[in-house]
Design an enzyme around this catalytic site. Structure first.
Site, PDB file in Angstrom:
ATOM      1  N   GLY A  11     -26.753 -26.593   9.773  1.00 23.35           N
ATOM      2  CA  GLY A  11     -27.906 -27.422   9.432  1.00 23.35           C
ATOM      3  C   GLY A  11     -28.659 -26.923   8.204  1.00 23.35           C
ATOM      4  N   HIS A  12     -29.621 -27.698   7.766  1.00 24.32           N
ATOM      5  CA  HIS A  12     -30.394 -27.386   6.567  1.00 24.32           C
ATOM      6  C   HIS A  12     -31.237 -26.122   6.769  1.00 24.32           C
ATOM      7  CE1 HIS A  12     -33.018 -29.880   9.053  1.00 24.32           C
ATOM      8  NE2 HIS A  12     -34.036 -29.315   8.459  1.00 24.32           N
TER       9      HIS A  12
END
Lengths: 363, 363, 363
Positions: free
Chosen positions: C258-259
């Protein structure tokens, strides 16, 4: 792409203080910020690192003493997390793609492109496809025969849209998303072991080995407005009618939506979520990462699941669920506590049995 | 693509009643059907919605009173679910791709294409590749050097086949499937923490930090006949010998098959199933969505797992399994019931301890 | 690609015996080996199958009596598993791609290619991208605007690198890997149900239905040296700063990062691992297949998780974890044993309650 502190504060509907003429051309964490970047420090913890960077201005929480941090200007926004959506939209440099139809793109005869549509290098728009005004199709994408994508969309590199898929306005798809693959639907000439297990919950009986025959997917996919689909996520076509994704729903990466599934409006499905065939999901549902949902069940509006939840049965509206199997979050949290004390419980019961067997009886 | 009710019933080996000359050019759910679509109503529940649509004819369950539903004709098929495979095959409009080799496709010198092979736009067939008669390779696919695909196959857009992969007849691959990536196989110069944990089941000892060195994958992938591979699914190459998928086996989307894995015939692996390196899976195995299987173990013939099952040890043939860790489905169902009553059990035991401590003893 | 037994033994730093002039041009399992292949038989079990093949030479475990197996030569390596990395590198035939820039590749003006860079058919290298010396970009890849890939890399077919991604030396990416998609980050104008649940752990309160507004990803991805990324794996861009993958770290297939995630050096993340936004992972961490990690938490150095582990809270350095929720491996192994005896425990307690209620009391 530069804005003054004044302009930014106005865009956020917030308040600017200090030298509001300072020009900003980017965003940064407090410790990394240059003099031309707005530092994002929505909490005192973050602001403490301002001195490590060179920011002249910062976005701060309401009531912060901005001068104390050596800043020349500050912006106060009513809800800093929401301000992030406006700020990041203002300063997003995008993918740097050229506008227009790239000469290497293939737009088949009979495809209809709206005004201002861009098609990236090595992309294919098949015959009968319709692309809405201003939609940007990145490099190496595939838009199938008779597919429809609404206006204002953005398809990143390598997105695949199958034939007859219908997508609304402002669609965003991340790299490698695949929409409109065939559903995973197979049947055996005679009743199969899986069907027997479903009836009996565990006994596959004396079923003979049989080959699987495929059920074709004629129904494509129908997607509302303002939907976003993550990288390498897959949405399968329905059998007879479309698989449906409601407006405003966002899917993260590597999500799997089975055939005939119907998902409502404004849902969030996090990474690795999988929803098996023909399941219906209501509106405003949030499924945490790796949530798996069985086929042919129903999840009500406003349901939230935590990470790793495995949903094997219907969930009524409004429930917050966690665990394998999915139970109410409080119940699963209690269960998890029980897990940590289970060994001791076995010991306690063994002890009790011994004690009780030594007690005097009524005999 | 139109057929009469008579023709359809004959194709299904079923019985037609009423005006069997009615022409049909599609399938629909009862409530959505037009006059030229066959409504699919294999249960009374579905048939109740016939009045909302305009169907003149329907596929009904055995013994249904078709006139009661206002129909002019009806088809009765011995096993309606199986009839779906024949019906959907008859009416599948496909992806609408043109036949032949698209001018933008790259077919390298030394590639061998069978009679009637189609290669879609922007696809690449590398030197030494062999494509069997009538196989359709969609747009933007990659067929690696010396790879082999049998006759009658269909590769949807963006499928990737690596060098030296061998695939049998009637292969179907959904968008973005990637076959023949390198296996995930790394080794440290000295014994690693993971190896220590496997020996001791929990203690990684005093292992030093070490870098990982890759073991290359020389073995490619070998796939039998009638195999289907889902969207964005990945099958890794074996180290020395091929990773193997048996004939008739179907893989859903986002499935991960590790290096050296061997899967038997006629298996179904549902969405997000992952099988780690060197594990062997028997014939007619059905793995429910998100089933994970450890490396280097064995799953016997006819095994079925429910959704979310995590398999950490061998499973003998014929077992129906569920849960984390995988246990017999009945045992896991009992366990899940126990989960719901565990808090009360803790309470009961606390209560018992108090009661027992207040009881008269033999002293 | 042929080597003599002598050359191979020298390359492995091992010992050769017998006719060390025998030429070898491949590797095989003992039962499959031809006369020109080196049989790999690091254990007596494997060596037993040598008679079924035609190998003249084998890699054996230390102290094996090679003549007993009818071999003409043998190689003894100090750590056979590590020898595999050297052997497979020596004999890897690769993908068979031609060198140089394929005429169908698009290299935009302003892209910088190092010496000896290869770009495969139908690949795109956007303006401002920089590709290091000797890096091989396979067919149908996408290298975004201003992205950077170091020297000595290898990108298999269909890899997607977004704009501004920075990657170090000797990078390897498997087919369909997607790096630099936008993060999954959305916010509601008012406090959302999810935020309420996080505060209260279970009660979503009376939150109104609200639409999701996206937070753009401006931060791209930063990847160190010697990193490998698996097939169809996705790594999202950070919001303000890059998502980071440390040097020496290897990601298997269908992994989701994920970011804003930060992963340290020399980690192994197995198939279907998912790490949610902003989580930090230390060095030398090994996450077993299907491990899921919540957002905004921390996993210390040297942590190992078993397959299917769901991590909902921080893990201190050095822990070996398993289960849902993640607990120390020994604790989860005990728990799993308890699962198998839980039904009996309920029975024991019911029995105890009955017995105790029949005992004489102090009254």
């Amino acid at each position: 792409m530069g804005y003054t502190i004044k302009q930014i504060a106005e865009a956020l509907g917030g308040e600017a203080m200090g030298d509001t003429s300072i020009e900003i051309d980017g965003l940064a964490e407090p410790g990394d910020a240059t003099a031309r970047q707005l530092a994002l420090a929505s909490k005192p913890d973050y602001a403490a690192r301002l001195s490590a960077g060179a920011a002249r201005a910062a976005l701060l929480w309401s009531g912060a003493d901005w001068r104390e941090y050596g800043l020349e200007a500050a912006i106060f926004a009513p809800r800093p997390r929401f301000a992030m959506s406006l700020l990041t939209a203002m300063f997003d440099p995008g993918q740097g793609w050229a506008e227009g139809i790239h000469p290497s793109a293939i737009v088949e005869e009979g495809a209809q492109l709206g005004k201002g549509v861009s098609i990236g290098p090595l992309s294919l728009v098949a015959s009968g496809a319709r692309i809405g005004e201003g939609t940007v199709i990145g490099p190496q994408c595939h838009i199938g025969h008779d597919a429809e994508i609404g206006p204002g969309g953005l398809l990143r590199e390598g997105v695949r849209i199958g034939a007859r898929v219908r997508i609304g306005a402002r669609f965003i798809a991340q790299p490698g998303a695949a929409i409109g693959g065939d559903g995973f639907s197979f049947v055996t000439p005679e009743v199969s072991g899986v069907e027997k297990v479903r009836e009996t919950l565990g006994d596959r009986g004396e079923t003979e080995a049989q080959g699987w025959v495929r059920i074709h997917s004629l129904g494509a996919v129908e997607i509302g407005d303002d939907v976003e689909v993550g990288a390498n996520t897959t949405i399968d076509s329905g059998t007879i009618r479309p698989t449906r994704i409601g407006s405003g729903t966002k899917l993260d990466n590597l999500v799997m939506i089975g055939h005939n599934v119907e998902i409502g409006r404004d849902c969030l499905l996090c990474g690795h979520v999988g929803i098996a065939g023909s399941t219906r999901v209501g509106n405003n549902v949030v499924l945490g990462g790796k949530t798996g949902v069985s086929d042919n069940i129903f999840i009500g509006d406003n349901v939230i699941t935590g990470g790793g939840t495995i949903v094997l049965a219907n969930i009524p509206a409004g429930r917050v669920m966690l665990g394998y199997p999915a139970m109410k979050m409080e119940a699963t949290m209690d269960l998890f506590k029980g897990f940590r004390r289970l060994k001791r419980l076995f010991g306690d019961v063994a002890e009790l049995k011994k004690t009780v067997s030594n007690l005097p009886t009524n005999d």
